[in-house]
Write a protein that holds these residues in place. Structure first.
Motif, PDB file in Angstrom:
ATOM      1  N   GLU A  69       0.808  -1.207   0.000  1.00  0.00           N
ATOM      2  CA  GLU A  69       0.000   0.000   0.000  1.00  0.00           C
ATOM      3  C   GLU A  69       0.851   1.270   0.000  1.00  0.00           C
ATOM      4  O   GLU A  69       0.318   2.364  -0.032  1.00  0.00           O
ATOM      5  N   ILE A  70       2.154   1.115   0.054  1.00  0.00           N
ATOM      6  CA  ILE A  70       3.055   2.261   0.080  1.00  0.00           C
ATOM      7  C   ILE A  70       3.749   2.390  -1.267  1.00  0.00           C
ATOM      8  O   ILE A  70       4.300   1.431  -1.796  1.00  0.00           O
ATOM      9  N   ASP A  71       3.714   3.581  -1.844  1.00  0.00           N
ATOM     10  CA  ASP A  71       4.409   3.844  -3.104  1.00  0.00           C
ATOM     11  C   ASP A  71       5.877   4.099  -2.812  1.00  0.00           C
ATOM     12  O   ASP A  71       6.249   5.170  -2.331  1.00  0.00           O
ATOM     13  N   ARG A  72       6.715   3.127  -3.108  1.00  0.00           N
ATOM     14  CA  ARG A  72       8.137   3.236  -2.795  1.00  0.00           C
ATOM     15  C   ARG A  72       8.944   3.901  -3.905  1.00  0.00           C
ATOM     16  O   ARG A  72      10.166   3.960  -3.828  1.00  0.00           O
ATOM     17  N   THR A  73       8.259   4.403  -4.939  1.00  0.00           N
ATOM     18  CA  THR A  73       8.982   5.093  -6.012  1.00  0.00           C
ATOM     19  C   THR A  73       9.155   6.574  -5.699  1.00  0.00           C
ATOM     20  O   THR A  73       9.844   7.289  -6.431  1.00  0.00           O
ATOM     21  N   GLN A  74       8.510   7.044  -4.616  1.00  0.00           N
ATOM     22  CA  GLN A  74       8.622   8.439  -4.199  1.00  0.00           C
ATOM     23  C   GLN A  74       9.207   8.455  -2.789  1.00  0.00           C
ATOM     24  O   GLN A  74       8.482   8.255  -1.813  1.00  0.00           O
ATOM     25  N   GLU A 126       7.374  -7.389   9.436  1.00  0.00           N
ATOM     26  CA  GLU A 126       6.293  -7.158   8.488  1.00  0.00           C
ATOM     27  C   GLU A 126       6.189  -5.711   8.024  1.00  0.00           C
ATOM     28  O   GLU A 126       5.843  -5.451   6.865  1.00  0.00           O
ATOM     29  N   GLU A 127       6.491  -4.762   8.915  1.00  0.00           N
ATOM     30  CA  GLU A 127       6.219  -3.372   8.613  1.00  0.00           C
ATOM     31  C   GLU A 127       7.451  -2.503   8.363  1.00  0.00           C
ATOM     32  O   GLU A 127       7.363  -1.489   7.686  1.00  0.00           O
ATOM     33  N   LEU A 128       8.573  -2.886   8.933  1.00  0.00           N
ATOM     34  CA  LEU A 128       9.776  -2.073   8.820  1.00  0.00           C
ATOM     35  C   LEU A 128      10.727  -2.538   7.726  1.00  0.00           C
ATOM     36  O   LEU A 128      11.159  -1.755   6.884  1.00  0.00           O
ATOM     37  N   MET A 129      11.026  -3.834   7.705  1.00  0.00           N
ATOM     38  CA  MET A 129      12.072  -4.329   6.816  1.00  0.00           C
ATOM     39  C   MET A 129      11.803  -4.128   5.326  1.00  0.00           C
ATOM     40  O   MET A 129      12.761  -3.999   4.554  1.00  0.00           O
ATOM     41  N   PRO A 130      10.545  -4.077   4.876  1.00  0.00           N
ATOM     42  CA  PRO A 130      10.328  -3.811   3.449  1.00  0.00           C
ATOM     43  C   PRO A 130      10.900  -2.483   2.975  1.00  0.00           C
ATOM     44  O   PRO A 130      11.089  -2.279   1.777  1.00  0.00           O
ATOM     45  N   TYR A 131      11.188  -1.576   3.914  1.00  0.00           N
ATOM     46  CA  TYR A 131      11.679  -0.251   3.544  1.00  0.00           C
ATOM     47  C   TYR A 131      13.165  -0.062   3.833  1.00  0.00           C
ATOM     48  O   TYR A 131      13.691   1.040   3.701  1.00  0.00           O
ATOM     49  N   ARG A 168      20.223   8.167  -7.887  1.00  0.00           N
ATOM     50  CA  ARG A 168      20.055   6.865  -7.230  1.00  0.00           C
ATOM     51  C   ARG A 168      20.198   6.987  -5.711  1.00  0.00           C
ATOM     52  O   ARG A 168      19.857   6.065  -4.986  1.00  0.00           O
ATOM     53  N   ILE A 169      20.716   8.118  -5.252  1.00  0.00           N
ATOM     54  CA  ILE A 169      20.875   8.374  -3.819  1.00  0.00           C
ATOM     55  C   ILE A 169      20.207   9.698  -3.479  1.00  0.00           C
ATOM     56  O   ILE A 169      20.382  10.691  -4.184  1.00  0.00           O
ATOM     57  N   THR A 170      19.449   9.714  -2.402  1.00  0.00           N
ATOM     58  CA  THR A 170      18.862  10.964  -1.926  1.00  0.00           C
ATOM     59  C   THR A 170      18.806  10.916  -0.408  1.00  0.00           C
ATOM     60  O   THR A 170      19.137   9.902   0.211  1.00  0.00           O
ATOM     61  N   SER A 171      18.400  12.004   0.190  1.00  0.00           N
ATOM     62  CA  SER A 171      18.296  12.050   1.646  1.00  0.00           C
ATOM     63  C   SER A 171      17.058  12.833   2.048  1.00  0.00           C
ATOM     64  O   SER A 171      16.588  13.699   1.314  1.00  0.00           O
ATOM     65  N   LYS A 230      19.472   8.460   4.531  1.00  0.00           N
ATOM     66  CA  LYS A 230      19.988   8.202   3.197  1.00  0.00           C
ATOM     67  C   LYS A 230      19.176   7.079   2.563  1.00  0.00           C
ATOM     68  O   LYS A 230      18.955   6.036   3.179  1.00  0.00           O
ATOM     69  N   LEU A 231      18.750   7.290   1.346  1.00  0.00           N
ATOM     70  CA  LEU A 231      17.983   6.286   0.625  1.00  0.00           C
ATOM     71  C   LEU A 231      18.624   6.014  -0.733  1.00  0.00           C
ATOM     72  O   LEU A 231      19.254   6.904  -1.323  1.00  0.00           O
ATOM     73  N   ARG A 232      18.443   4.802  -1.224  1.00  0.00           N
ATOM     74  CA  ARG A 232      19.015   4.397  -2.508  1.00  0.00           C
ATOM     75  C   ARG A 232      17.916   3.807  -3.378  1.00  0.00           C
ATOM     76  O   ARG A 232      17.088   3.030  -2.901  1.00  0.00           O
ATOM     77  N   LYS A 233      17.938   4.164  -4.668  1.00  0.00           N
ATOM     78  CA  LYS A 233      16.930   3.671  -5.609  1.00  0.00           C
ATOM     79  C   LYS A 233      17.430   2.439  -6.341  1.00  0.00           C
ATOM     80  O   LYS A 233      18.570   2.396  -6.817  1.00  0.00           O
ATOM     81  N   ASP A 234      16.574   1.434  -6.409  1.00  0.00           N
ATOM     82  CA  ASP A 234      16.888   0.236  -7.181  1.00  0.00           C
ATOM     83  C   ASP A 234      16.738   0.555  -8.666  1.00  0.00           C
ATOM     84  O   ASP A 234      15.679   1.026  -9.099  1.00  0.00           O
ATOM     85  N   LYS A 235      17.786   0.304  -9.436  1.00  0.00           N
ATOM     86  CA  LYS A 235      17.796   0.677 -10.847  1.00  0.00           C
ATOM     87  C   LYS A 235      16.716  -0.062 -11.640  1.00  0.00           C
ATOM     88  O   LYS A 235      16.131   0.478 -12.578  1.00  0.00           O
ATOM     89  N   LYS A 236      16.429  -1.299 -11.259  1.00  0.00           N
ATOM     90  CA  LYS A 236      15.465  -2.099 -12.006  1.00  0.00           C
ATOM     91  C   LYS A 236      14.017  -1.756 -11.664  1.00  0.00           C
ATOM     92  O   LYS A 236      13.175  -1.616 -12.548  1.00  0.00           O
ATOM     93  N   THR A 237      13.725  -1.635 -10.376  1.00  0.00           N
ATOM     94  CA  THR A 237      12.336  -1.414  -9.955  1.00  0.00           C
ATOM     95  C   THR A 237      11.974   0.054  -9.776  1.00  0.00           C
ATOM     96  O   THR A 237      10.795   0.406  -9.776  1.00  0.00           O
ATOM     97  N   GLY A 238      12.969   0.905  -9.587  1.00  0.00           N
ATOM     98  CA  GLY A 238      12.708   2.315  -9.331  1.00  0.00           C
ATOM     99  C   GLY A 238      12.259   2.591  -7.908  1.00  0.00           C
ATOM    100  O   GLY A 238      11.872   3.720  -7.578  1.00  0.00           O
ATOM    101  N   GLU A 239      12.315   1.581  -7.049  1.00  0.00           N
ATOM    102  CA  GLU A 239      11.887   1.738  -5.666  1.00  0.00           C
ATOM    103  C   GLU A 239      13.046   2.178  -4.770  1.00  0.00           C
ATOM    104  O   GLU A 239      14.187   1.788  -4.976  1.00  0.00           O
TER     105      GLU A 239
END
Length: 211
Positions: free
Chosen positions: A21-26, A62-67, A130-133, A151-160
């Motif tokens: 339910e969370i949009d991980r592309t933003q 269940e709630e933390l590790m996906p991110y 690919r890196i933002t904060s 610090k966050l990193r974007k997956d090149k394949k999924t854009g997440e």
């Protein structure tokens, strides 16, 4: 400092909604959404958590590790130690590190009271980035606010996007853990540290004094 890192990281990413339910592309919107719902989850689960603190591990899983990009963080922690390392040993370390994070975050969740957060301005993220904060303040009156940068990193394949590091008071979580474990990895090897992390991951959750 170790507890501070884990505490604020957990508050910002534990969520009451499922990963789907969370949009991980933003990255900014993702962090803001899960953070805003995290406190409601913790409040609603308090009675069950008091009876069974191990429930916190389930919540984190269940709630933390996906991110959280535990694999990328683990590889950055190993750094130069990756050179010449056995692929299988590195895999064991990654899994052990992930388990360590689950237990560490769950343990710090026992410190939850009524802290709130304020997000800084949304960063401009280029399509090629690919890196933002994302900057936030932890409001924990009457104590001074805690200023953080995730610090966050974007997956090149999924854009997440996923979080892989946090900087508080100018200190990087990854850098501090690398300094803590680097010497032992060099002297005893990757598997020795992985074994230590596995033991830490197996520890039961317990309530202790508030921070």
């Amino acid at each position: 400092m170790k507890k501070l890192f884990l505490l604020v990281m957990t508050f910002l990413f534990s969520s009451y909604v499922t990963a789907q339910e969370i949009d991980r592309t933003q990255p900014y919107a993702m962090m803001k959404q899960v953070a805003e719902q995290s406190f409601e989850r913790l409040k609603s689960e308090q009675a069950n958590i008091k009876q069974n603190p191990e429930l916190l591990k389930v919540i984190v899983e269940e709630e933390l590790m996906p991110y959280i990009n535990a694999k990328y963080a683990a590889l950055k922690l190993l750094g130069p130690n990756l050179k010449g390392a056995e692929r299988a040993d590195v895999g064991v370390f990654i899994e052990a590190f992930r388990g360590y994070l689950v237990t560490s975050y769950a343990q710090v969740l026992t410190q939850y009271t009524d802290q709130t957060i304020e997000f800084g301005p949304e960063p401009i993220v280029k399509a090629s980035s690919r890196i933002t904060s994302v900057k936030v303040d932890i409001i924990d009156s009457p104590r001074p606010n805690i200023k953080l940068e995730f610090k966050l990193r974007k997956d090149k394949k999924t854009g997440e996007w996923k979080a892989f590091d946090m900087v508080a008071e100018g200190i990087s979580l990854l850098s501090s853990k690398q300094s803590e474990w680097n010497s032992k990895i060099r002297q005893q090897g990757i598997l020795a540290v992985a074994e230590e992390l596995e033991k830490l991951a197996q520890q039961r959750i317990r309530f202790e004094s508030k921070l």
